[in-house]
Design an enzyme around this catalytic site. Structure first.
Site, PDB file in Angstrom:
ATOM      1  N   TYR A 134      97.067   1.169 118.173  1.00  0.00           N
ATOM      2  CA  TYR A 134      97.936   1.029 117.002  1.00  0.00           C
ATOM      3  C   TYR A 134      97.161   1.492 115.773  1.00  0.00           C
ATOM      4  CZ  TYR A 134      95.544  -3.544 116.538  1.00  0.00           C
ATOM      5  OH  TYR A 134      94.614  -4.545 116.441  1.00  0.00           O
ATOM      6  N   HIS A 189      91.341   1.670 117.002  1.00  0.00           N
ATOM      7  CA  HIS A 189      92.068   2.533 116.080  1.00  0.00           C
ATOM      8  C   HIS A 189      91.623   3.988 116.237  1.00  0.00           C
ATOM      9  CE1 HIS A 189      93.420  -1.157 114.397  1.00  0.00           C
ATOM     10  NE2 HIS A 189      92.266  -1.461 113.853  1.00  0.00           N
TER      11      HIS A 189
END
Length: 305
Positions: free
Chosen positions: A233, A281
């Protein structure tokens, strides 16, 4: 004479439509360039996302909820989520206040990340010059004023990164799980007593009339459209940057990316791990997109070194 009158009326109508379009449509629609990477991709990225913030009347779809609940293995159901949101908006404003765009007013924003590349940058005056200054998580100003400035109008956080705010700064909650919705309600009232993967402040200082809560569907939009589903995400920083592109006319970006040694450190910390990266990330992909946006003058990026 009649033809001149018709031409004048036509021009006035065109100008009126232009002003109406700018006032009512562009608050969430920055410019885009057909030559930027893939023209259709960037057009899709800059498509107007109608509701970046949650409101009392917004109904998150169950499909978006199911995507969101996987971010941190949320086990509670959609009904629980809706109940927590309803309770939250009994305390906070029914909708987030966003400054409207207009031909007479250019909304300038500084998005201030926490990268170590801010050290000795002397960007403080440039940051404070912007109308809105958005900071995030543990970002601080005391002792670092010359490099990061002193002004904060919006502070992005989640429970594990929460800090106290003054009475004029907007608390912008990025919720990653149902606990986060419960936390912001209780931390500003009776006190929160739950636990998470990291320590959480039971109470925080902030103006409850200035609370804004990011829409989980916006998080998915950033992941699916902007990042093309790369990484688990998006980072808080990258989501903040895309949010700024939706609510500002001119975006100045500071404190993103690795430092000059390639480490993803914080400007206020002494780096202990000399191989610090970005975890789940997609930091390299996010940084590439920022550079592309800067190259095509869709934002101003200050690298710091």
């Amino acid at each position: 004479m009649k033809s001149k009158v018709r031409i004048l009326i036509f021009l006035l109508v065109v100008i009126g439509i232009g002003l109406f379009w700018r006032r009512d449509v562009t608050p969430y629609l920055p410019p885009w360039d057909e030559t930027f990477e893939n023209g259709m991709l960037i057009k899709q990225r800059f498509s107007r996302f109608a509701e970046p913030f949650l409101s009392a009347n917004y109904n998150l779809s169950e499909d978006n909820f199911n995507w969101w609940k996987r971010l941190q293995a949320e086990k509670r159901n959609f009904t629980t989520y809706r109940n927590k949101v309803d309770r939250m908006f009994q305390m906070f404003p029914a909708s987030a206040y966003v400054e409207a765009s207009s031909p007479e007013h250019c909304r300038t924003c500084a998005v201030v990340g926490n990268s170590g590349n801010l050290r000795k940058s002397h960007y403080g005056p440039r940051i404070d010059f912007q109308e809105f200054v958005i900071r995030m998580n543990g970002g601080r100003t005391k002792g670092y004023e010359a490099d990061v400035g002193t002004k904060t109008t919006h502070h992005v956080m989640y429970p594990e990164s929460a800090v106290d705010l003054d009475n004029t700064t907007r608390l912008v909650l990025f919720p990653f799980k149902i606990l986060d919705l419960d936390w912001v309600t209780k931390a500003l009232s009776t006190g929160f007593s739950g636990s998470s993967y990291a320590p959480i402040k039971s109470n925080i200082k902030a103006n409850k009339d200035l609370v804004m809560v990011l829409n989980p569907a916006f998080m998915r939009y950033v992941h699916d459209v902007w990042l093309q589903k790369k990484g688990k995400y998006p980072s808080t920083g990258f989501m903040t940057l895309v949010l700024a592109l939706h609510i500002c006319d001119e975006v100045h970006v500071f404190g993103f990316g690795a430092d000059s040694d390639g480490n993803w450190s914080h400007y206020w910390e002494k780096l202990m791990n000399n191989n610090l990266k970005t975890g789940s990330h997609p930091g390299a992909e996010e940084y590439k997109i920022i550079l592309d946006l800067a190259k095509h003058q869709l934002l101003k990026f200050y690298t710091g070194w």
